[in-house]
Motif scaffolding. Sequence first.
Motif, PDB file in Angstrom:
ATOM      1  N   MET A 192       1.017  -1.325   0.032  1.00 49.96           N
ATOM      2  CA  MET A 192       0.084   0.013   0.040  1.00 49.96           C
ATOM      3  C   MET A 192       0.909   1.394   0.058  1.00 49.96           C
ATOM      4  O   MET A 192       1.845   1.192   0.392  1.00 49.96           O
ATOM      5  CB  MET A 192      -0.894  -0.024   1.116  1.00 49.96           C
ATOM      6  N   TYR A 193       0.188   2.225  -0.686  1.00 47.46           N
ATOM      7  CA  TYR A 193       1.091   3.575  -0.636  1.00 47.46           C
ATOM      8  C   TYR A 193      -0.232   4.547  -0.811  1.00 47.46           C
ATOM      9  O   TYR A 193      -0.961   4.534  -1.546  1.00 47.46           O
ATOM     10  CB  TYR A 193       2.108   3.582  -1.666  1.00 47.46           C
ATOM     11  N   LEU A 194      -0.307   5.538   0.129  1.00 49.03           N
ATOM     12  CA  LEU A 194      -1.108   6.638   0.008  1.00 49.03           C
ATOM     13  C   LEU A 194      -2.427   6.138  -0.057  1.00 49.03           C
ATOM     14  O   LEU A 194      -3.078   6.795  -1.189  1.00 49.03           O
ATOM     15  CB  LEU A 194      -0.440   7.665  -0.956  1.00 49.03           C
ATOM     16  N   GLY A 195      -2.913   5.184   0.556  1.00 44.32           N
ATOM     17  CA  GLY A 195      -4.582   4.758   0.414  1.00 44.32           C
ATOM     18  C   GLY A 195      -4.694   3.996  -0.719  1.00 44.32           C
ATOM     19  O   GLY A 195      -5.686   3.525  -1.094  1.00 44.32           O
ATOM     20  N   ASN A 196      -3.662   3.682  -1.516  1.00 48.99           N
ATOM     21  CA  ASN A 196      -3.933   2.810  -2.616  1.00 48.99           C
ATOM     22  C   ASN A 196      -2.935   1.505  -2.730  1.00 48.99           C
ATOM     23  O   ASN A 196      -1.835   1.480  -2.001  1.00 48.99           O
ATOM     24  CB  ASN A 196      -3.562   3.582  -4.121  1.00 48.99           C
ATOM     25  N   LEU A 197      -3.488   0.500  -3.227  1.00 46.00           N
ATOM     26  CA  LEU A 197      -2.809  -0.933  -3.246  1.00 46.00           C
ATOM     27  C   LEU A 197      -2.010  -0.728  -4.546  1.00 46.00           C
ATOM     28  O   LEU A 197      -2.487  -0.634  -5.801  1.00 46.00           O
ATOM     29  CB  LEU A 197      -3.830  -2.154  -3.454  1.00 46.00           C
ATOM     30  N   MET A 198      -0.608  -0.712  -4.568  1.00 47.36           N
ATOM     31  CA  MET A 198       0.299  -0.516  -5.429  1.00 47.36           C
ATOM     32  C   MET A 198       0.413  -1.778  -6.369  1.00 47.36           C
ATOM     33  O   MET A 198       0.588  -1.867  -7.331  1.00 47.36           O
ATOM     34  CB  MET A 198       1.615   0.119  -5.187  1.00 47.36           C
ATOM     35  N   GLU A 199       0.585  -2.933  -5.514  1.00 45.12           N
ATOM     36  CA  GLU A 199       1.032  -4.344  -6.117  1.00 45.12           C
ATOM     37  C   GLU A 199       0.246  -5.352  -5.106  1.00 45.12           C
ATOM     38  O   GLU A 199       0.366  -5.148  -4.009  1.00 45.12           O
ATOM     39  CB  GLU A 199       2.366  -4.320  -6.455  1.00 45.12           C
ATOM     40  N   ASN A 216      10.429 -11.001  -7.447  1.00 43.79           N
ATOM     41  CA  ASN A 216      10.514 -10.255  -8.664  1.00 43.79           C
ATOM     42  C   ASN A 216       9.299  -9.136  -8.734  1.00 43.79           C
ATOM     43  O   ASN A 216       8.321  -9.345  -9.161  1.00 43.79           O
ATOM     44  CB  ASN A 216      10.074 -11.307  -9.663  1.00 43.79           C
ATOM     45  N   PRO A 217       9.686  -7.926  -7.960  1.00 41.31           N
ATOM     46  CA  PRO A 217       8.675  -6.992  -7.874  1.00 41.31           C
ATOM     47  C   PRO A 217       8.553  -6.272  -9.309  1.00 41.31           C
ATOM     48  O   PRO A 217       9.488  -6.140  -9.912  1.00 41.31           O
ATOM     49  CB  PRO A 217       9.218  -5.941  -6.791  1.00 41.31           C
ATOM     50  N   GLU A 218       7.109  -5.995  -9.367  1.00 32.24           N
ATOM     51  CA  GLU A 218       6.926  -5.055 -10.791  1.00 32.24           C
ATOM     52  C   GLU A 218       6.670  -3.809 -10.407  1.00 32.24           C
ATOM     53  O   GLU A 218       7.324  -2.796 -11.129  1.00 32.24           O
ATOM     54  CB  GLU A 218       5.596  -5.813 -11.266  1.00 32.24           C
ATOM     55  N   ASN A 219       6.144  -3.505  -9.407  1.00 37.14           N
ATOM     56  CA  ASN A 219       5.692  -2.054  -9.354  1.00 37.14           C
ATOM     57  C   ASN A 219       6.985  -1.114  -8.922  1.00 37.14           C
ATOM     58  O   ASN A 219       7.733  -1.670  -7.835  1.00 37.14           O
ATOM     59  CB  ASN A 219       4.789  -1.847  -8.310  1.00 37.14           C
ATOM     60  N   PRO A 220       7.159   0.086  -9.407  1.00 38.26           N
ATOM     61  CA  PRO A 220       8.279   0.550  -8.988  1.00 38.26           C
ATOM     62  C   PRO A 220       8.321   1.113  -7.396  1.00 38.26           C
ATOM     63  O   PRO A 220       9.382   1.080  -6.906  1.00 38.26           O
ATOM     64  CB  PRO A 220       8.080   2.150  -9.604  1.00 38.26           C
ATOM     65  N   TYR A 221       7.277   1.178  -6.653  1.00 38.77           N
ATOM     66  CA  TYR A 221       7.017   1.336  -5.422  1.00 38.77           C
ATOM     67  C   TYR A 221       7.371   0.350  -4.635  1.00 38.77           C
ATOM     68  O   TYR A 221       8.347   0.397  -3.606  1.00 38.77           O
ATOM     69  CB  TYR A 221       5.698   1.704  -4.904  1.00 38.77           C
ATOM     70  N   THR A 222       6.913  -0.897  -4.924  1.00 43.42           N
ATOM     71  CA  THR A 222       7.279  -2.338  -4.320  1.00 43.42           C
ATOM     72  C   THR A 222       8.930  -2.435  -4.470  1.00 43.42           C
ATOM     73  O   THR A 222       9.455  -2.798  -3.561  1.00 43.42           O
ATOM     74  CB  THR A 222       6.707  -3.377  -5.226  1.00 43.42           C
ATOM     75  N   ARG A 223       9.475  -1.974  -5.599  1.00 40.28           N
ATOM     76  CA  ARG A 223      11.081  -2.106  -5.818  1.00 40.28           C
ATOM     77  C   ARG A 223      11.769  -1.240  -4.741  1.00 40.28           C
ATOM     78  O   ARG A 223      12.464  -1.808  -4.092  1.00 40.28           O
ATOM     79  CB  ARG A 223      11.151  -1.786  -7.144  1.00 40.28           C
ATOM     80  N   ALA A 224      11.351   0.000  -4.521  1.00 45.53           N
ATOM     81  CA  ALA A 224      11.760   0.833  -3.595  1.00 45.53           C
ATOM     82  C   ALA A 224      11.774   0.393  -2.174  1.00 45.53           C
ATOM     83  O   ALA A 224      12.674   0.020  -1.539  1.00 45.53           O
ATOM     84  CB  ALA A 224      11.264   2.182  -3.735  1.00 45.53           C
TER      85      ALA A 224
END
Lengths: 488, 445
Positions: free
Chosen positions: B238-245, B255-263
């Motif tokens: 989750m990031y800022l109220g949204n599910l990113m991945e 093998n993270p896909e979303n840039p936020y998950t990677r970070a």
Amino acid sequence: MMGTETELTDDIDQPLRDRLKAHPKPALLWGIGLCVLLLLEGPTYLDGLLGAIGYGLGVLPGAPGAEAFASASAFFGELPHLLSRELIPNRGYYDGSSWQGTFLGLEPKYAWLIRFLLVYVYVAVLLGWLWYGYVLFRRHYRAADWTPTDDVIDRLRSHYWGLFGLAVVVFFITMAVFAPVVGPTTAEENIQGPYSHEMQYFNEDTETVETITIGEANLGSASRGSGDSNVGIWSYDDFGRFHPVGTLVSGKDLFTFLAFGARVSLFIGLGSMAIAGFIATTLALVTAYYKGVTDLIVVLTSDSVQAMPALLLVILATVVFKNHWIAEIYNGAMLFILLFALIRWPGLWRAVRGPALQVGEQEWVDAAKSYGQRPTVIMRKHMAPYILGYLLVYASLTLGGVIISVSALSFLGLGITAPTPEWGRAINIGQQYIASQSWHISLIPGILITLVVTGFNALSDGIRDAIDPQSEGAEGGATGAAAGGGGG
Amino acid sequence: MSESVIETTSHQTGETLLDVQDLKTYYEGGGLLGGDPVKAVDGVNFEISRGETFGLVGESGCGKTTLGRTLIQLETATSGTVSFDGTDITELSGDDLKEWRRNAQMVFQDPESSLNDRMTVGEIIREPLDVHDQGTASERREKVRTLLDQVGLMPEHYYRYPHQFSGGQRQRIGIARALALEPEFVVLDEPVSALDVSVQAQILNLLEDLQEEFGLTYLFIAHDLSVVRHICDRVGVMYLGNLMEVGPTEQLFQNPENPYTRALLSAIPEPDPTAQVDRITLPGSPPSPRDPPEGCPFATRCPVRIRPEDIEASDEVWDRIREFRDVIRERSRAEQSIGERLKERLGFDTALADSEEIVDEEFSDVDLPSDVRGHVEQAAAYLSDGEPDAARAYLREVFGSQCDTETPQYYDVGDRRMSFCHRHAQEHVSPGDELRQRGYDTHDG
């Protein structure tokens, strides 16, 4: 202190009963002891209880059953009991050789002193027995071997300032409860209807025993400051009556006046604090639970109440309600209870609002919501125990203020109407004699008011330090923090 | 908006227990004048299958706890649906809600605060049973003793008070209370984060054992990623109220896909001190949930944000532009004092005298292409005129891209995996490739 017992029995009734059955001896012995103590004074309690109910019913329209209660009360009033004037009479006359009519022929002052001390010994034994009962319960019957309340009680036990307060408060309450017994005479014959009662005294001039109305005798025992018209502390008047703290300007016994005045003060103080405390707790719980608009409404209401000039409001109300039936109850005491409850609840509410909001944020409240506990139960079970300690502290502080306010009003001639005794009025009437030999009229009630208010403040100090040791500073430490959590 | 994508990707193995559709939970702004609500949960979609452990990770303040609380109806959803075994629980109220509550329970984060210190352990665990009137009093007591045993405490602890227990034991009491009603679904809100490391493992093992024993479904909220990797079957980031991945734990961690998950994953400390890890350090701080970015919530900090094609600039210049936009955003959000508002009304100049300084500070040591310089100066001019909102809009107009204007879709990025990023669209370079291109190490090779 006995609260813990009932609290636990409510929650786990069956096991407690089992425990009592399994090991009945200490409880049985304690119960017998308690019965003996209560029976010694049983008629007094029943007389007072039934009398109060009868009086309460008498106020209602039509007075249903008031008569029956009054007669039942009178019946119990006649029964013999330990702390009674009949058993230890202190009134009599000196016939030149010995005292007639007093307890064992003792001087009236010793007879009175014995009865007075016996009252306090009885109360001390009764309280000690109750405490012993709590200790027994803790030792033999309580399921939990430790509760957070234990720590609170242990801290209070070593808080000497708080214990001093407790002693003063107990002294004061005993004086109020046993007012008819502790005084050298009764309010009814000495204060309310002196011309309806008669007494015998020994006339030294004629050397005969004569009968006189108490009203006439009072005229001869007045304390007016000048000449020989003064009956001071620890002295007899011309009619062989003993006055432990002297007489009033009207010649009435000041000690009796003070004892019955304590009743009025206590009645108003406890009554108004009970009502104000109930309002404050309810509102604090509701506002802390629902927050938002509810909170805002209560804030505005309490601000409005606090914005009113309290003293003027009370004066206004005493005038407006002058002939209203509410003002008739107990010579206006009921009116003062309602007025002080109305004026003082915002202060109490403000004091417990913070703790209530704090406890409302605890996760156990969320947990209770999550399994569907009713809001009223959440407030009562999960929030109220944490704010009641604070309420007790602030209520006993405020109670002192109420006692002073009532006395102040009586001093101004607006409070409890004569003939019902009120400490403030004694100060008022004795004011002009303060520089004379009759200084006791104002000074004794003044000292008593100070002492009682200090006592209530000291007790509240002790309770506060006991439930929240962090507030005391210094000793704190790890144990302090843990206990603080327990205290809320 | 992205429901179609979800439906096509829902080919699951277990039966769906909980289906969350476009759920939003907003906290209304305090005060009489309202103001912007805090968008704690701002439209999330996911499913939890029966018997699985679904992990929810993210920074503090990203809304994961609010999401968990909404799922068990401790918070009221602003919109969207939560269907539990086919029932939309956001619609429940009164007795229906109370009846449903026995299906879903919560274990709280702080064992110090989650137990009422004035009640005995027995009363605490028994209360849910009392509320739902289960069995006779002695049956309930018996049940509590069984529960105590099941969570690794002694039946004779019934009459003790929470004070007498350690943090780990208190958490066991909390777990016993949550299990008293035999729920199907349990929200675990950071159940071990307040505990000693040595105790954490015991509690996690207990939770796993209980899951097996009672066939429980968990929502496991945590910020400790290694714990999540250990216990969860699937994870939502989750990031800022949204599910990113959203995806199966191992795949997502490997093998993270979303840039936020990677970070986020690059922040996991490596136990090997010689390992060379190049962390993806996110610039700035998360935007206020009262005023989230218009397009992708992560756009303001994303290392692989899509850039407009008509502007040629170096990575460094883009960094500076991002910082500059952050400053302007802060400015436009800053509350004006009453005095300033009054001045503005009366026509006085409320210009921010330091707009030149801001530009200088940001751009003095880099070579700006002329078109970029022109745009920056134009924005600075708006700022000087006391119109930070206009400056902000202008910058979004010229430097913004799809990321700033459009909410991304959930893209299907593998077996039961979804990612919330524009870069998964056909026409863009994928996040991983773009990261490498911009000079970051990516540990998925």
